[in-house]
Scaffold this motif. Structure first.
Motif, short mmCIF file in Angstrom:
data_model
loop_
_atom_site.label_atom_id
_atom_site.label_comp_id
_atom_site.label_asym_id
_atom_site.label_seq_id
_atom_site.Cartn_x
_atom_site.Cartn_y
_atom_site.Cartn_z
N GLU H 32 0.82 -1.20 0.00
CA GLU H 32 0.00 0.00 0.00
C GLU H 32 0.86 1.26 0.00
N ALA H 33 1.96 1.23 0.76
CA ALA H 33 2.85 2.39 0.78
C ALA H 33 3.45 2.63 -0.61
N LEU H 34 3.89 1.57 -1.26
CA LEU H 34 4.49 1.73 -2.59
C LEU H 34 3.46 2.21 -3.61
N GLN H 35 2.22 1.80 -3.45
CA GLN H 35 1.17 2.31 -4.34
C GLN H 35 0.94 3.80 -4.10
N ARG H 36 0.90 4.18 -2.82
CA ARG H 36 0.69 5.61 -2.52
C ARG H 36 1.83 6.47 -3.05
N GLU H 37 3.05 5.92 -3.03
CA GLU H 37 4.21 6.65 -3.57
C GLU H 37 4.19 6.70 -5.10
N GLY H 38 3.31 5.92 -5.72
CA GLY H 38 3.24 5.92 -7.19
C GLY H 38 4.22 4.96 -7.84
N LYS H 39 4.92 4.15 -7.06
CA LYS H 39 5.91 3.24 -7.64
C LYS H 39 5.27 1.92 -8.08
N TRP H 40 4.27 1.48 -7.32
CA TRP H 40 3.55 0.23 -7.65
C TRP H 40 2.23 0.68 -8.27
N ARG H 41 2.23 0.84 -9.58
CA ARG H 41 1.10 1.49 -10.26
C ARG H 41 -0.15 0.63 -10.33
N HIS H 42 0.00 -0.67 -10.55
CA HIS H 42 -1.16 -1.55 -10.64
C HIS H 42 -0.86 -2.84 -9.90
N LEU H 43 -1.92 -3.40 -9.32
CA LEU H 43 -1.78 -4.65 -8.55
C LEU H 43 -3.09 -5.41 -8.69
N TRP H 44 -3.02 -6.54 -9.45
CA TRP H 44 -4.24 -7.33 -9.68
C TRP H 44 -4.00 -8.76 -9.22
N ARG H 45 -5.01 -9.37 -8.64
CA ARG H 45 -4.97 -10.78 -8.26
C ARG H 45 -5.28 -11.63 -9.49
N ILE H 46 -4.48 -12.65 -9.76
CA ILE H 46 -4.79 -13.62 -10.80
C ILE H 46 -5.82 -14.59 -10.23
N ALA H 47 -7.01 -14.62 -10.85
CA ALA H 47 -8.13 -15.38 -10.28
C ALA H 47 -7.76 -16.86 -10.10
N GLY H 48 -7.95 -17.36 -8.90
CA GLY H 48 -7.72 -18.78 -8.61
C GLY H 48 -6.31 -19.10 -8.18
N ALA H 49 -5.45 -18.10 -8.08
CA ALA H 49 -4.04 -18.38 -7.76
C ALA H 49 -3.54 -17.42 -6.68
N TYR H 50 -2.54 -17.84 -5.92
CA TYR H 50 -1.88 -16.94 -4.97
C TYR H 50 -0.77 -16.25 -5.78
N ALA H 51 -1.20 -15.34 -6.63
CA ALA H 51 -0.28 -14.72 -7.59
C ALA H 51 -0.87 -13.38 -8.02
N ASN H 52 -0.02 -12.49 -8.52
CA ASN H 52 -0.54 -11.22 -9.02
C ASN H 52 0.20 -10.78 -10.27
N TYR H 53 -0.49 -9.97 -11.07
CA TYR H 53 0.14 -9.18 -12.13
C TYR H 53 0.25 -7.77 -11.61
N SER H 54 1.43 -7.17 -11.78
CA SER H 54 1.64 -5.82 -11.30
C SER H 54 2.36 -4.99 -12.35
N VAL H 55 2.23 -3.68 -12.22
CA VAL H 55 3.03 -2.77 -13.03
C VAL H 55 3.72 -1.80 -12.09
N PHE H 56 5.05 -1.71 -12.21
CA PHE H 56 5.84 -0.79 -11.40
C PHE H 56 6.32 0.38 -12.26
N ASP H 57 6.42 1.54 -11.61
CA ASP H 57 6.92 2.74 -12.29
C ASP H 57 8.08 3.29 -11.46
N VAL H 58 9.30 2.93 -11.86
CA VAL H 58 10.47 3.29 -11.06
C VAL H 58 11.55 3.89 -11.96
N ALA H 59 12.61 4.37 -11.32
CA ALA H 59 13.65 5.10 -12.06
C ALA H 59 14.44 4.18 -12.99
N ASP H 60 14.76 2.97 -12.50
CA ASP H 60 15.60 2.10 -13.31
C ASP H 60 15.59 0.67 -12.76
N HIS H 61 16.35 -0.22 -13.43
CA HIS H 61 16.39 -1.63 -13.03
C HIS H 61 16.82 -1.80 -11.57
#
Lengths: 93, 93, 93, 93, 93, 93, 93, 93, 93, 93
Positions: H32-61
């Protein structure tokens, strides 16, 4: 007996569209007939793909193979067959 | 909406058999209740495997995820979900 | 009906050897009995592996699943089942 | 010695159907002859696929390779070979 | 007859190092004896892995299976066997 | 230095058979020459496949790449290269 | 000669953290020493994974295998080795 | 810069549930903190799995790797990272 | 920022050789220019394959995608991109 | 409801470039329209590939399938669909 079947259709790019449409119409007619006979029990489209999950109810492996082999689109399909047994937690329906 | 689901159960070898039997009884009760509610529409055993193919009929992805996550055997399952669309050749049933 | 079955046995390393030997003896007795009954038609060892290719001849998917599920080594096996249809070039034997 | 063989046939879409039928007839004749000679011991169709599981009984690897390589459909096949050893639980037949 | 064999060794982390060293010494002795007998014709280390590519020259599948099964490290190995036929371009050596 | 190489040949179906035969003859001549020079140390046919396992003994990666790239059938091959180190249990030969 | 190496580290969950930290410190010291000697030419972290891509510059396969086998974390690594040849478009550097 | 990330969480069965719950609470707070900072832009649960698809927005690798490595559940995750470029058909938002 | 890139080139068999040679010459010129600019930091041939491992040093994902997309052989390549972070054990060079 | 979609475009090499450009222009127009309607919520290019990761927000599986099936480049795409549930750690946005 029940069989779970996945069919993936691969349309050859150089196929004559009119010829393919004819096959598609014939496939649809055959699929509907087999459903009315109770042999093709379920037929669902896999979202986003030219593919389906199906359940067949036929006498034995030979009948399943014969039915699949005579589908008009059979030459363009990859097919995976899984035999389905009764599940102990399935309620009678 | 319909979802095709495959569940593979992996029983940890060092689990207490009595504890596992309790889970299995609870799983069976839960599966039967969900079938009676019409949410777990089909449940078939994959022959030769501790696995099943199922079809769920629920309101949306969230309800599917919630239902699967509360199955007693969920922590021991690999689950694959496929959204099912209407097939143009499926006859009304 | 004929089913092609591949079984791969995974022996847990921390299993008591005496306990495992007992299972192996029971498995052998069960395999021989099923062969004498004509249900387990062929049983071959895959060279270099703790695995076999087998052919079963049983009434239906449910009987196959029941037989496999009661093999003493079943909990330690990965099993793959393939339904076998009659081949048009197979000669009667 | 016994070899387990899986053959998957891939028919090129642009092949002349009459030419392919000729190959198929020749393949059938060759398969039947090899079965009568006792070299092709088993031949089963994999339900739903243009594929078979077979068991060959030949003198050695070279004879197996020679036989497979002269099958009329060989150029259109993917072939997987597995050497079969005697299984300690197999009963004499 | 020649067989190409790949062996991958998986050392259980919780194994007693002294016990494993004993197995390794026994494995080495057995490998050297089989090489001197001419049965284990080639033995190469796959760079960077606890694995080898080997070529065996034995009478038949049963002898190969028997030899592999009695290697001291057999219970910790994944093994893949490929029958080798004579290559038409191989020169006599 | 030794390299383990697997080559799988894929013959394009629409290739002129006479042209391909010429390539095959050239490939055989090249393979025999490289064997006589001691660079292509082993060459075995994988039973049932248009493929081989080979061992090359060359000065370095560049020489291996140069040799493979000039094989007449190179454009039709999938090639996998594995560097082979000395095995501590290999006896001097 | 250059080798492309991918290393994936798998930390056993039940390992004593202090013991693992010691290994990690030793690994770092060894990696730095090998870089200073010019043998470990490149070392990059794969973003998001406990893994690296590396390039080694060593005399031959045996030296590579010896170096990798003595890394403190070697028992916890999956390693894939690819021999690198000179690329015709690479400029001298 | 945007990164597509898939995370699969594997809960060790023998882990103390209270300890794992603490990690999960910490993970949620961090996410939640990383989302509020704008670094963790999206966080979705993959239905039926203990897994997620996410999109991060950061400066570099390096920032991405540092963030992922400090997630409380990182030691129990398989992570796959894909760099995302601007799509020519994406509309400004 | 650094990116690890693997490129596999697939030459269409029916392509005009003169046309392909022109592309190859253009590819070489482009590769050399990008190396001189410091953007294509490393370029190695994978021994035995028409493929390379490369490291790019560019401003961001968009620049990487733009550069790769304009390579003359891009339409014939399979490309895999991995973002590289700094490794804590890498020494400054 | 949200769906995660990966699309990989395979351009047939023998396609008329002018015809393909027309499809690309139509695809772009359709993608932009669907984004403006709010149905195609995200569209990112996978760096180095003719592929994208997307997120769709549509009423149900049928609408998703209908939308994907009418994309001008649909016949040249491999498509993988994953239903996305709400993540308990996602903050409202």
């Amino acid at each position: 007996m029940l069989y779970h079947v996945r069919m993936d259709v691969h349309v050859p790019r150089d196929m004559d569209p009119a010829e393919f449409d004819k096959l598609r119409v014939a496939e649809k007619a055959r699929a509907e007939a087999l459903q009315r006979e109770g042999k093709w029990r379920h037929l669902w489209r896999i979202a986003g793909a030219y593919a389906n999950y199906s359940v067949f109810d036929v006498a034995d492996h030979d009948e399943l193979h014969a039915i699949l082999g005579t589908l008009p689109l059979f030459p363009f399909m990859d097919i995976a067959v899984t035999p389905l047994a009764r599940h102990p937690s399935a309620i009678a329906t």
